[in-house]
Design a protein around this motif. Sequence first.
Motif, PDB file in Angstrom:
ATOM      1  N   SER A  82       0.834  -1.206   0.000  1.00  0.00           N
ATOM      2  CA  SER A  82       0.000   0.000   0.000  1.00  0.00           C
ATOM      3  C   SER A  82       0.866   1.251   0.000  1.00  0.00           C
ATOM      4  CB  SER A  82      -0.928  -0.004   1.222  1.00  0.00           C
ATOM      5  OG  SER A  82      -1.870  -1.060   1.137  1.00  0.00           O
ATOM      6  N   GLY A 255      -8.088   5.136   0.939  1.00  0.00           N
ATOM      7  CA  GLY A 255      -8.259   3.822   0.325  1.00  0.00           C
ATOM      8  C   GLY A 255      -8.958   2.861   1.255  1.00  0.00           C
ATOM      9  N   TRP A 256      -8.615   2.933   2.546  1.00  0.00           N
ATOM     10  CA  TRP A 256      -9.253   2.050   3.527  1.00  0.00           C
ATOM     11  C   TRP A 256     -10.752   2.335   3.625  1.00  0.00           C
ATOM     12  CZ3 TRP A 256     -11.858   2.891   8.159  1.00  0.00           C
ATOM     13  CH2 TRP A 256     -12.086   1.753   8.949  1.00  0.00           C
ATOM     14  N   GLN A 259     -12.412   0.868   0.712  1.00  0.00           N
ATOM     15  CA  GLN A 259     -12.472  -0.588   0.861  1.00  0.00           C
ATOM     16  C   GLN A 259     -13.654  -0.997   1.744  1.00  0.00           C
ATOM     17  OE1 GLN A 259      -9.499  -2.588   3.336  1.00  0.00           O
ATOM     18  NE2 GLN A 259      -9.093  -4.010   1.651  1.00  0.00           N
ATOM     19  N   GLN A 260     -13.870  -0.248   2.844  1.00  0.00           N
ATOM     20  CA  GLN A 260     -14.979  -0.575   3.735  1.00  0.00           C
ATOM     21  C   GLN A 260     -16.323  -0.410   3.032  1.00  0.00           C
ATOM     22  OE1 GLN A 260     -13.930  -2.036   6.589  1.00  0.00           O
ATOM     23  NE2 GLN A 260     -11.991  -1.536   5.578  1.00  0.00           N
ATOM     24  N   ASN A 263     -16.755  -3.241   0.577  1.00  0.00           N
ATOM     25  CA  ASN A 263     -16.992  -4.517   1.256  1.00  0.00           C
ATOM     26  C   ASN A 263     -18.473  -4.778   1.507  1.00  0.00           C
ATOM     27  OD1 ASN A 263     -14.377  -5.459   1.369  1.00  0.00           O
ATOM     28  ND2 ASN A 263     -13.953  -4.644   3.405  1.00  0.00           N
ATOM     29  N   THR A 267     -16.673  -8.571  -1.229  1.00  0.00           N
ATOM     30  CA  THR A 267     -15.510  -8.729  -0.347  1.00  0.00           C
ATOM     31  C   THR A 267     -14.311  -9.243  -1.135  1.00  0.00           C
ATOM     32  OG1 THR A 267     -16.192 -10.979   0.232  1.00  0.00           O
ATOM     33  CG2 THR A 267     -16.935  -9.194   1.668  1.00  0.00           C
ATOM     34  N   ILE A 269     -11.617  -7.271  -2.173  1.00  0.00           N
ATOM     35  CA  ILE A 269     -10.847  -6.248  -2.889  1.00  0.00           C
ATOM     36  C   ILE A 269      -9.735  -5.759  -1.969  1.00  0.00           C
ATOM     37  CG2 ILE A 269     -10.889  -3.964  -3.956  1.00  0.00           C
ATOM     38  CD1 ILE A 269     -13.742  -4.476  -4.776  1.00  0.00           C
ATOM     39  N   LEU A 271      -6.439  -3.558  -0.428  1.00  0.00           N
ATOM     40  CA  LEU A 271      -6.294  -2.140  -0.123  1.00  0.00           C
ATOM     41  C   LEU A 271      -5.415  -1.409  -1.126  1.00  0.00           C
ATOM     42  CD1 LEU A 271      -6.650   0.297   1.779  1.00  0.00           C
ATOM     43  CD2 LEU A 271      -4.782  -0.627   3.175  1.00  0.00           C
ATOM     44  N   LEU A 274      -6.789   0.679  -4.091  1.00  0.00           N
ATOM     45  CA  LEU A 274      -7.630   1.760  -3.573  1.00  0.00           C
ATOM     46  C   LEU A 274      -6.768   2.847  -2.939  1.00  0.00           C
ATOM     47  CD1 LEU A 274     -10.455  -0.431  -2.008  1.00  0.00           C
ATOM     48  CD2 LEU A 274     -10.424   0.677  -4.251  1.00  0.00           C
ATOM     49  N   LEU A 410      -6.791  -1.900 -10.054  1.00  0.00           N
ATOM     50  CA  LEU A 410      -8.046  -2.398  -9.509  1.00  0.00           C
ATOM     51  C   LEU A 410      -8.559  -3.629 -10.258  1.00  0.00           C
ATOM     52  CD1 LEU A 410     -10.203  -1.891  -7.382  1.00  0.00           C
ATOM     53  CD2 LEU A 410     -11.370  -0.374  -8.987  1.00  0.00           C
TER      54      LEU A 410
END
Length: 458
Positions: A82, A255-256, A259-260, A263, A267, A269, A271, A274, A410
């Motif tokens: 990351s 990015g986190w 991701q959330q 999700n 699910t 993908i 980090l 992103l 991605l």
Amino acid sequence: MIPTDAIDSGILNSLLFYIMVMGLLLVVAVFIRIKLKVFKKYFIPASLIAGVLGIIFGPFGIGIFSEEMVSAWGALAGILISIVFAPMLLGVKKSENKGKSKLMIRHLIFSYTASLLQIGVPLLAASLLILPFFDVPEIFATIIEVGWAGGHGTAAGMFEVYDALGWDEGGSLAVTTATIGIVFGIVSGIIMINIAVKKGYSAVIKDQKDISTEDTEDIIPVDKQTANSVETVNPDMIESTAFHIGLIGIAIILGWFMQQVLNIFVTGIPLFPLAMIGGLIVNAVIMRTKYSITVDKKTLNRIQGVALDFLILGAVASIQIPVVVEFALPLIILTVVTVGLMMWYFYYLGPRFFPKEWFENAIVHYGAYSGVTAIGLMLLRTADPKMETEAGQGFALRAPLYSPFLGGGLLTAIIPLLVLNSSGVIIGLSALAIVAILLLISHSLGLVKLFGSRENFN
């Protein structure tokens, strides 16, 4: 307030020790490369040498390094990816290159073609040649684009994806393909440059004696040493490097959050792609303010480079050798298919994409999608030492429209998910169908000359 015993100090001390051992291996690898000229001749980086040392002294070799230590290195590689990806689109300013749109589009389509071919052909080859005879999952063939076009960084980042999809061996095999790709890309690339000069493909080098693979020095003399970054903020306020690490941290946090949100719908993908998009957002905001001058791309590159060196070491050292042995035969089959694919991509499509200086324009892509971007640029520097052609410029211009999606972006990350939700045949045919559409549209617009004579191709 967080209690002082909330984090086991023993774990932190062990992690610090493991990182220090990684540093030791990197230094030893540097001196091995200096002393053994064959590594310099074929541009093998010290981080890769250090990773191999990790395997030799690890639990599947001599056994000096514990399995716990090596596993920690592998986990660390999954985190560092990351940090490698977040700054890719940070510090990017508006291009000053005008009138290069046709060159950029050719390089962009050539890039997409490489990655899509590395997705489509291996998936179909696996369905025909591997799945009927070997006990491998359907996502087995996805390790090719991950490892070859994506490189060690992407392969390390995909550990969590393959684990989440129930294929624990996937990460180790992806890193193995990345290692195979980088070695193959370097060795074959140098051979191809020699052949190109002999056959007259090269637009720059006309005599084989002018080919130099040792024009750079591993230890830079004092009179040639230059600053590799600049201070953009007052050190009384904050160290410039710390400020840039903070920007990278913001990109990763963004990015986190993405991701959330994702999700909720799907699910698996990871980090790192992103985080790269997070970097793009940070860049878009700061470049519109007067504080854009605080961002130094070279400093970001230095941070990225440190993370990548430790990442490659950790990813290679943590390869599960028994897993590689178990999957050796299907891996060899897939590698042979990919080698043939890359040769066709280079020698057939290269001259048809680029009307002039085709070899230089194509070799940078060949190196990048066999190994990593650095290998592609290294091969270009070998074929075009003074960068007299437009190959480097076109390759750089296409990056912002390619890197976020394929070659570690991605789409690379979600291909295994797509395969499991449909089938390898469907995704493979879809990838090749997109290639066909891109090529036909490019041909109709005069960007690519697929059929007939290349005369009047510009």
